[in-house]
Design a protein around this motif. Structure first.
Motif, PDB file in Angstrom:
ATOM      1  N   ARG A 198     -13.695 -10.560   0.840  1.00  0.00           N
ATOM      2  CA  ARG A 198     -14.155  -9.521   1.556  1.00  0.00           C
ATOM      3  C   ARG A 198     -12.814  -8.873   2.011  1.00  0.00           C
ATOM      4  O   ARG A 198     -12.545  -7.467   2.156  1.00  0.00           O
ATOM      5  N   ALA A 199     -11.463  -9.743   2.513  1.00  0.00           N
ATOM      6  CA  ALA A 199     -10.363  -9.043   2.816  1.00  0.00           C
ATOM      7  C   ALA A 199      -9.572  -8.203   1.756  1.00  0.00           C
ATOM      8  O   ALA A 199      -9.332  -6.971   2.043  1.00  0.00           O
TER       9      ALA A 199
ATOM     10  N   SER B 193       0.883  -1.208   0.044  1.00  0.00           N
ATOM     11  CA  SER B 193       0.280   0.052  -0.176  1.00  0.00           C
ATOM     12  C   SER B 193       0.795   1.391  -0.181  1.00  0.00           C
ATOM     13  O   SER B 193       2.219   1.274   0.246  1.00  0.00           O
TER      14      SER B 193
ATOM     15  N   LYS C 149     -12.843  -5.215   1.028  1.00  0.00           N
ATOM     16  CA  LYS C 149     -13.553  -4.288   1.664  1.00  0.00           C
ATOM     17  C   LYS C 149     -12.267  -3.808   2.885  1.00  0.00           C
ATOM     18  O   LYS C 149     -12.417  -2.814   3.506  1.00  0.00           O
ATOM     19  N   GLU C 150     -11.212  -4.914   3.000  1.00  0.00           N
ATOM     20  CA  GLU C 150     -10.228  -4.563   4.220  1.00  0.00           C
ATOM     21  C   GLU C 150      -8.928  -4.233   3.586  1.00  0.00           C
ATOM     22  O   GLU C 150      -8.102  -3.955   4.551  1.00  0.00           O
ATOM     23  N   GLY C 151      -8.686  -3.946   2.332  1.00  0.00           N
ATOM     24  CA  GLY C 151      -7.346  -3.524   1.656  1.00  0.00           C
ATOM     25  C   GLY C 151      -6.396  -4.629   2.044  1.00  0.00           C
ATOM     26  O   GLY C 151      -5.334  -4.337   1.678  1.00  0.00           O
ATOM     27  N   PHE C 152      -6.795  -5.863   2.008  1.00  0.00           N
ATOM     28  CA  PHE C 152      -5.672  -6.652   2.115  1.00  0.00           C
ATOM     29  C   PHE C 152      -4.939  -7.054   0.517  1.00  0.00           C
ATOM     30  O   PHE C 152      -5.453  -6.869  -0.367  1.00  0.00           O
TER      31      PHE C 152
ATOM     32  N   THR D  25     -14.537 -15.221   2.099  1.00  0.00           N
ATOM     33  CA  THR D  25     -13.701 -14.237   3.287  1.00  0.00           C
ATOM     34  C   THR D  25     -12.607 -13.569   2.558  1.00  0.00           C
ATOM     35  O   THR D  25     -12.004 -12.377   2.798  1.00  0.00           O
TER      36      THR D  25
END
Length: 536
Positions: A403-404, A68, A407-410, A400
């Motif tokens: 979603r990571a 990131s 939604k969670e920036g993984f 999952t």
């Protein structure tokens, strides 16, 4: 002579052209973002009178990790307000770097871009240029996109200009001697009339009788079925052995898609050889395929999968390759028909590429397979779909993970680092078994013809390659499945086949936005207008 490493190709494409100063923008991007580790960024400024991108500022004080980047907004705003605005220069976006193989703006990039467009109402579009830096043996590339207010991405072509804003064009002699450009859309979106066009080089090739090659395995496979089958591999690095195993089994048609070149570090992780260093991975694999079977038909595309639009992808999946006799497969077969079955395989650790593979399978109603090596090769997984036998798509199975990422920036940073080569080959063996099941489905072959039906909805497969995987990775499913076995005779190298159900919204989870969660993968046929776009 024009420096071809820095200058975009000036060949005509269907892309909209953007004028960019070579010295003050293109060269500076190459020397900064293009020479450092991924997740570096900068910003671009355009002359509001001439519509030429004339200014670039490297964000040297940004805070970045391996996955990131957080820009130094205060410093960049000071440059805009103190230096650019007084001189008629307007901020229009900027470049930032991605790891190799990730050539399109991510969903996070697009969301951040939409926020900027909302804040800066004077902008009609935002430039988001994806830079692949020249590190670890990878080729330096720039993929320039614009994002409009409706969220649409457009790949544009960069045209370098001099300080007088005149296009820089190499003379014909110099251009013919230089290597292809690596800046701008080095490889514009693929235009493929037919796979046969790509294989025109093979039309004069002598046909070799390979019947003796299969004497000892003529009952192991339905050779006529495999000869009429096609495998599309998105990524051919870690999955290289699987590609070659399938050729040895008798598969005759291959589409290979991978933007990377062979590096020295791949020797220990991907089964390549020293004399292949510097070759495009697709060309290295193509060479090995032809060594196995000189009659084989291969389309090798040194492209990111997102550079191939849906009309081109449909042709790769279904169009006849060429008329070619195939002796030794239950009589001479002349193939001038579409393949009997096509399977799309995501052999890459890119989340975006694996996700597109799911939508490709749903849109064209074809079987798909994807695989993932776990950290340090301690384990691995395979997911697959077939519209006749599985109820859950890849997104349902891996909800999952989606979603990571979304939604969670993984971001996945595992890859093949620290994974022993035997782990890669262990995964390749099971991948090959599953591809035989997918390719033989519906035939009368005694071993593989009905195997997919027996597997049923167990389309998440996990391999334990280390006895301590529960403690090291938190993967406790093996303890649950094998908890009561004789532990004096069981330790590791075992497999679980996990039943999967569609995400139908019942368990406080959203309905799958890709297959619809209704348990019928056939119902998604033709659903996606553009499989490159990921539903949220």
């Amino acid at each position: 002579m024009i420096d071809s490493v820095l200058t975009p190709s000036l060949r005509k494409t269907n892309c909209r052209q953007i004028l960019v100063r070579e010295d003050s923008v293109l060269r500076k991007i190459h020397k900064t973002i293009g020479s450092k580790r991924p997740e570096q960024s900068g910003m671009l400024g355009i002359n509001s009178e001439t519509d030429v991108i004339t200014h670039y500022a490297f964000d040297e004080t940004s805070k970045g990790t391996t996955v990131s980047n957080m820009p130094d907004v205060k410093r960049l705003n000071d440059i805009i307000n103190d230096d650019w605005k007084p001189n008629g220069i307007q901020y229009i976006g900027g470049p930032h770097s991605h790891p190799p193989g990730v050539h399109r703006p991510s969903s996070g990039d697009r969301e951040y871009g939409q926020q900027i467009l909302e804040a800066k109402r004077s902008l009609e579009e935002l430039h988001i240029w994806i830079v692949i830096p020249a590190v670890d043996g990878h080729t330096y590339e720039v993929f320039p996109y614009t994002l409009d207010r409706e969220g649409n991405l457009e790949l544009v072509e960069l045209v370098p200009v001099d300080e007088n804003d005149q296009p820089i064009i190499a003379d014909a002699h110099d251009h013919s001697q230089s290597e292809p450009s690596t800046l701008g859309p080095k490889r514009p979106p693929v235009v493929i009339q037919s796979p046969a066009d790509v294989l025109s080089e093979s039309r004069g090739r002598a046909i070799v009788d390979i019947s003796g090659q299969y004497i000892r395995v003529h009952e192991a496979y339905d050779l006529a079925r495999l000869a009429a089958s096609r495998l599309v591999f998105i990524g051919v690095g870690g999955i290289r052995d699987t590609v070659l195993y399938c050729a040895r089994a008798g598969v005759q048609e291959f589409i290979l898609i991978d933007p990377d070149v062979v590096s020295e570090s791949n020797i220990a992780t991907q089964g390549v050889y020293r004399d292949e260093i510097g070759l495009p991975k697709v060309e290295a694999v193509k060479r090995e395929l032809i060594r196995i079977n000189p009659n084989i038909r291969v389309v090798a595309l040194q492209q990111s999968v997102d550079e191939i639009d849906d009309p081109a992808f449909q042709r790769l999946l279904h169009d006849p390759m060429m008329e070619l006799p195939l002796p030794g497969f239950g009589g001479d077969i002349y193939r001038e028909l579409p393949p009997s079955v096509t399977v799309s395989v995501a052999g890459t650790d890119s989340f975006e590429a694996q996700a597109r593979n799911n939508r490709i399978g749903l849109k064209w109603e074809i079987p798909t397979l994807a695989s993932q090596m776990y950290e340090r090769g301690l384990g691995a997984e395979i997911t697959f779909t077939h519209p006749d036998t599985t109820r859950a798509c890849h997104r349902c199975v891996l909800w999952t993970r989606y979603r990571a990422f979304l939604k969670e920036g993984f971001q996945n940073t595992v890859g093949s680092s620290s994974a022993p080569i035997c782990a890669t080959q262990r995964l390749a063996g099971l991948e090959s078994f599953m591809l035989m099941a997918l390719l033989h489905h519906g035939t009368n072959h005694p071993r593989f013809g009905g195997l997919l039906r027996r597997i049923g909805n167990r389309n998440l497969i996990q391999i334990r390659m280390d006895p301590d995987i529960a403690a090291s990775l938190g993967l406790k499913v093996f303890d649950r499945v094998f908890g009561t076995v004789d532990h004096d005779r069981s330790l590791f190298d075992d497999v679980v086949w996990l039943p999967q159900e569609p995400e139908d919204g019942i368990k406080d989870r959203p309905i799958c936005p890709e297959c619809g969660g209704n348990g019928d993968l056939h119902s998604a046929l033709g659903k996606f207008e553009d499989t490159r776009e990921m539903p949220k």
